[in-house]
Each structure stands twice: as structure tokens, then as C-alpha cells.
Design an enzyme around this catalytic site. Structure first.
Site, short mmCIF file in Angstrom:
data_model
loop_
_atom_site.label_atom_id
_atom_site.label_comp_id
_atom_site.label_asym_id
_atom_site.label_seq_id
_atom_site.Cartn_x
_atom_site.Cartn_y
_atom_site.Cartn_z
N LYS A 13 0.96 -1.45 -0.18
CA LYS A 13 0.04 0.07 -0.15
C LYS A 13 0.84 1.40 -0.22
O LYS A 13 0.54 2.20 -0.59
CB LYS A 13 -0.83 0.07 1.06
CG LYS A 13 -1.97 -1.39 1.44
CD LYS A 13 -2.98 -1.07 2.76
CE LYS A 13 -2.44 -1.25 3.98
NZ LYS A 13 -1.48 -2.66 4.22
N ARG A 88 -9.35 1.57 9.03
CA ARG A 88 -9.31 -0.39 9.12
C ARG A 88 -10.23 -0.37 10.14
O ARG A 88 -10.08 -2.29 10.40
CB ARG A 88 -7.37 -0.12 10.09
CG ARG A 88 -6.88 -0.56 9.28
CD ARG A 88 -5.14 -0.20 10.30
NE ARG A 88 -4.13 -1.30 10.07
CZ ARG A 88 -2.72 -0.55 9.53
NH1 ARG A 88 -3.05 0.55 8.66
NH2 ARG A 88 -1.91 -1.27 9.15
N ARG A 127 11.85 -6.08 4.89
CA ARG A 127 12.31 -5.21 4.22
C ARG A 127 12.50 -3.94 5.33
O ARG A 127 12.86 -3.81 5.98
CB ARG A 127 10.84 -4.17 4.11
CG ARG A 127 9.83 -4.23 5.07
CD ARG A 127 8.77 -4.28 4.25
NE ARG A 127 7.04 -3.35 5.43
CZ ARG A 127 6.14 -3.42 5.44
NH1 ARG A 127 5.71 -2.63 4.39
NH2 ARG A 127 5.63 -3.50 6.61
N ARG A 161 11.60 -1.69 10.80
CA ARG A 161 10.18 -0.73 11.52
C ARG A 161 10.15 -1.72 12.41
O ARG A 161 10.29 -3.29 11.73
CB ARG A 161 9.39 -0.93 10.80
CG ARG A 161 9.10 0.73 9.69
CD ARG A 161 7.70 -0.12 8.96
NE ARG A 161 5.92 -0.59 10.21
CZ ARG A 161 5.06 -0.13 9.11
NH1 ARG A 161 4.89 0.21 7.85
NH2 ARG A 161 4.16 -0.99 10.08
N ARG A 172 -0.56 -8.56 13.70
CA ARG A 172 -0.49 -7.86 12.76
C ARG A 172 -2.15 -7.75 11.22
O ARG A 172 -3.02 -7.60 10.95
CB ARG A 172 -0.19 -6.64 11.64
CG ARG A 172 0.79 -5.93 12.67
CD ARG A 172 2.30 -5.26 12.59
NE ARG A 172 2.31 -4.36 11.11
CZ ARG A 172 3.35 -4.64 10.22
NH1 ARG A 172 4.44 -4.57 10.59
NH2 ARG A 172 3.23 -3.97 9.31
#
Ligand code: AMP
Length: 216
Positions: A13, A88, A127, A161, A172
């Protein structure tokens, strides 16, 4: 144009919102980025949200709705907004409809990024990003061309992160399926939902999103 990008963590996203914002002169609004900025600044909101984010759970609706409401009142929207990571929950989606109606506008389209669950954990845990310019990288799919040097700005500092580790990613994903996935039905009923294959190459996904936006 006001858009929402919907999809599980790791669907891409942020990457797609960033590309779209540049191409269409839209402002990218990411509640995740706003919350991380509050955490980094050590504000009372940041302290409260930080602990929740580290567990991979959702921050309370009133907190994120407040952040978005405040942001919508800043007069820098250009050609509109791309909401990335908000709403969300159904309560957030209803609040968004309300906030936009109050401002005499409405959501145009919701792009659902469809991805294969098994790939998500690998995508997320690999990532990292340049600490200076934010350029995104991945251990398996996109390493800097020169090891340890950012392709875009030349910086040698990178960050990961805190919530991009396997245990938190699983939490998550659980939050996504329990609380966010029901939004697909909500927006389908409104006739605003368009789905794209989020597993394709970044540029192909971008092309599919643009096609979905340009088709009534
Ligand atoms: P993201 O960068 O979108 O993956 O968000 C990182 C974390 O911030 C999430 O796991 C949540 O803890 C929190 N967060 C971001 N956006 C929202 C939202 N709209 N509602 C609740 N929590 C959020």
C-alpha cells in the site's frame, strides 16, 4: 480525487500510494506514518500508541479518526488524497464517510490489493528503508545497487520498522482479518471497490491501479 488503498500489511500500500501521489498530485495520508512520527517525537499520543503498535494491535479508533480529521483540515490537499492504512475498522470507515460529507466531498474509489498470505511474512520481514530519504529496499527483492549505499541519496544508514518481525507481523495479520477485511464488503456495497493483483511487479500493480481509477 479521494482514494483508499486497502490490503493486509505487506500488500504494498505504501509503495503504491507513494507512486500514485506523485503521478496524480495527490497527498498521501498514512496513519502508520503519522503514528510513527508521534512515537519518534515522544508525544503523549505517541507513548500510548507505541506500545500498541509494538504488539501489532490496532490503535483505538478515536485516536486515528482524530489524526485524520485534523489532517483533512490542512489546506494542502492538491488534487485530493490517498489514504493508506486508514480506515482499518468499520467504525473508522463510517467516520471517514462522515468527515468527508461534512467537508462537502466523498470517497471516489477503494482499491483492494489482493495478495497471497504466505508471501506476506517474507515480504514484511525482509523490508528496510534508507534512514535519510525513506527509499524502500528488501533483503531478497531489492538490495541497494552498491551494498550499503542508498541508490537514491547515497546515505549509508538504513532502518527497519520495529513491528516488521515475524511475531508482530502475525498479530498484524490477525488484526487485519478480524477488523479490516470486513471493509471489503462495506465498500463493495457502496459500489466503490476495485480489486487489483498485488502480487505482480510494482510497476504492473501501479498500472492496474491507474486503469481501475480511469475506468468508471
Ligand atoms: P502501518 O504502517 O499502516 O502498517 O501501521 C502500523 C501500525 O500502526 C499498525 O499495526 C497499528 O498498530 C497502527 N495503525 C496504523 N493505522 C491505523 C489505523 N487506521 N487504525 C488503528 N491502528 C493503526
Amino acid at each position: 480525487m479521494i482514494l483508499v488503498l486497502l490490503g493486509p500489511p505487506g500488500a504494498g500500500k505504501g509503495t503504491q500510494a507513494n507512486l500514485l501521489a506523485k503521478k496524480r498530485s495527490l497527498v498521501q495520508l498514512s496513519t502508520g506514518d503519522m503514528l510513527r512520527a508521534a512515537v519518534a517525537a515522544g508525544t503523549p499520543l505517541g507513548r500510548k500508541a507505541g506500545a500498541i503498535m509494538e504488539r501489532g494491535e490496532l490503535v483505538p479508533d478515536d485516536v486515528v479518526i482524530g489524526l485524520i480529521a485534523e489532517r483533512l483540515d490542512q489546506k494542502d490537499s492538491g488534487g485530493g488524497y490517498i489514504l493508506d492504512g486508514f480506515p482499518r475498522t468499520i467504525a473508522q470507515a463510517e467516520a471517514l464517510d462522515h468527515l468527508l460529507a461534512e467537508r462537502g466531498t466523498t470517497l471516489d474509489k477503494v482499491i483492494e490489493m489482493k495478495v497471497d498470505d504466505d508471501a506476506l511474512v517474507e515480504r514484511i520481514t525482509g523490508r528496510f528503508a534508507c534512514a535519510k530519504c525513506g527509499e524502500g529496499y528488501h533483503d531478497l527483492y531489492k538490495l541497494p545497487k552498491r551494498a550499503g549505499v542508498c541508490d537514491r541519496c547515497g546515505s549509508t544508514e538504513f532502518v527497519r520498522r520495529k513491528d516488521d518481525n515475524e511475531e508482530v507481523v502475525r498479530a498484524r495479520l490477525k488484526a487485519y482479518y478480524a477488523q479490516t477485511e470486513p471493509l471489503i464488503g462495506h465498500y463493495r456495497k457502496q459500489g466503490k471497490l476495485r480489486a487489483v493483483d498485488g502480487m505482480a511487479d510494482i510497476n504492473l500493480v501501479q498500472k492496474a491501479i491507474n486503469q481501475a481509477l480511469d475506468t468508471p
